[in-house]
Design a protein around this motif. Structure first.
Motif, PDB file in Angstrom:
ATOM      1  N   GLU A 139       0.823  -1.212   0.000  1.00 41.99           N
ATOM      2  CA  GLU A 139       0.000   0.000   0.000  1.00 41.99           C
ATOM      3  C   GLU A 139       0.856   1.260   0.000  1.00 41.99           C
ATOM      4  N   ALA A 140       1.957   1.262   0.739  1.00 46.16           N
ATOM      5  CA  ALA A 140       2.859   2.423   0.760  1.00 46.16           C
ATOM      6  C   ALA A 140       3.475   2.648  -0.623  1.00 46.16           C
ATOM      7  N   LEU A 141       3.892   1.565  -1.270  1.00 46.68           N
ATOM      8  CA  LEU A 141       4.466   1.672  -2.612  1.00 46.68           C
ATOM      9  C   LEU A 141       3.429   2.203  -3.596  1.00 46.68           C
ATOM     10  N   MET A 142       2.226   1.646  -3.546  1.00 41.97           N
ATOM     11  CA  MET A 142       1.163   2.057  -4.468  1.00 41.97           C
ATOM     12  C   MET A 142       0.828   3.540  -4.282  1.00 41.97           C
ATOM     13  N   LYS A 143       0.723   3.956  -3.039  1.00 39.15           N
ATOM     14  CA  LYS A 143       0.386   5.356  -2.751  1.00 39.15           C
ATOM     15  C   LYS A 143       1.494   6.280  -3.259  1.00 39.15           C
ATOM     16  N   GLU A 144       2.745   5.956  -2.945  1.00 38.29           N
ATOM     17  CA  GLU A 144       3.877   6.779  -3.367  1.00 38.29           C
ATOM     18  C   GLU A 144       3.960   6.891  -4.888  1.00 38.29           C
ATOM     19  N   LEU A 145       3.621   5.799  -5.586  1.00 41.28           N
ATOM     20  CA  LEU A 145       3.748   5.760  -7.048  1.00 41.28           C
ATOM     21  C   LEU A 145       2.462   6.175  -7.773  1.00 41.28           C
ATOM     22  N   GLY A 146       1.412   6.459  -7.016  1.00 45.30           N
ATOM     23  CA  GLY A 146       0.151   6.860  -7.636  1.00 45.30           C
ATOM     24  C   GLY A 146      -0.535   5.719  -8.369  1.00 45.30           C
ATOM     25  N   LEU A 147      -0.400   4.513  -7.848  1.00 44.82           N
ATOM     26  CA  LEU A 147      -0.987   3.338  -8.483  1.00 44.82           C
ATOM     27  C   LEU A 147      -2.248   2.916  -7.729  1.00 44.82           C
ATOM     28  N   SER A 148      -3.024   2.028  -8.352  1.00 41.96           N
ATOM     29  CA  SER A 148      -4.265   1.539  -7.746  1.00 41.96           C
ATOM     30  C   SER A 148      -4.406   0.053  -8.065  1.00 41.96           C
ATOM     31  N   HIS A 149      -5.512  -0.522  -7.638  1.00 40.71           N
ATOM     32  CA  HIS A 149      -5.744  -1.945  -7.909  1.00 40.71           C
ATOM     33  C   HIS A 149      -5.981  -2.191  -9.396  1.00 40.71           C
ATOM     34  N   LYS A 150      -6.314  -1.141 -10.148  1.00 37.82           N
ATOM     35  CA  LYS A 150      -6.525  -1.274 -11.591  1.00 37.82           C
ATOM     36  C   LYS A 150      -5.307  -0.816 -12.386  1.00 37.82           C
TER      37      LYS A 150
END
Length: 168
Positions: free
Chosen positions: A104-115
């Motif tokens: 979740e930290a990586l996704m948030k930092e990189l602006g990514l989502s489950h899609k």
């Protein structure tokens, strides 16, 4: 380079030329399918569907069989991936030791989502995998086949900064 023709994505001729080189290396036979697919994916960081169709025709394999093989093996991807593919383990040991807050930290930092799994600049792809086989190092993640042990959200963000520094 991809371009559109009649609203459909088409591959640049250089993709087919590279595929021809790879086919020649392994030979035009059914047993060459997987090594050819591996080399194409290593070249482009994904397996373009149009190229898989082309390869199947060139080596005499039914298109359905080529797609069946490509979808059976988890390592093949029809979606372009980033320069750094980050696989976050969610096996039992990693999950219990809180691997999902790392993801979740990586996704948030990189602006990514489950899609959306890959950054727009094609630098990073973040995926969840069932097991990395590094249970004693949990929670673990893997970046381009290098295992990073005992991760925390903070350590994961530091790792991202190091990877971003490499691109300069």
């Amino acid at each position: 380079m991809n371009f559109l023709q009649g609203g459909k994505r088409m591959l640049d001729q250089s993709y087919y030329k590279k595929a021809d080189e790879i086919i020649e290396e392994y030979g035009r036979k059914e047993s060459s399918l997987i090594p050819i697919m591996q080399d194409i994916q290593a070249e482009y960081r994904y397996l373009p569907g149009e190229l898989l169709t082309y390869v199947a025709k060139e080596i005499g394999v039914k298109e359905a069989k080529a797609y069946s093989v490509a979808t059976f093996y988890e390592n093949f991807s029809f979606e372009p991936k980033g320069k750094y593919v980050i696989k976050v383990c969610d096996g039992t040991a990693c999950h219990v030791r809180k691997s999902m807050p790392v993801k979740e930290a990586l996704m948030k930092e990189l602006g990514l989502s489950h899609k959306k799994h890959t950054t727009d600049d094609m630098m990073f792809t973040v995926e969840t995998v069932s097991c990395l086989g590094a249970c004693g190092l949990a929670p673990a993640l893997n970046v381009n086949d290098v295992v990073h042990p005992k991760m925390s959200p903070e350590k994961a963000l530091e790792m991202l900064e190091e990877l971003r520094g490499e691109k300069k």
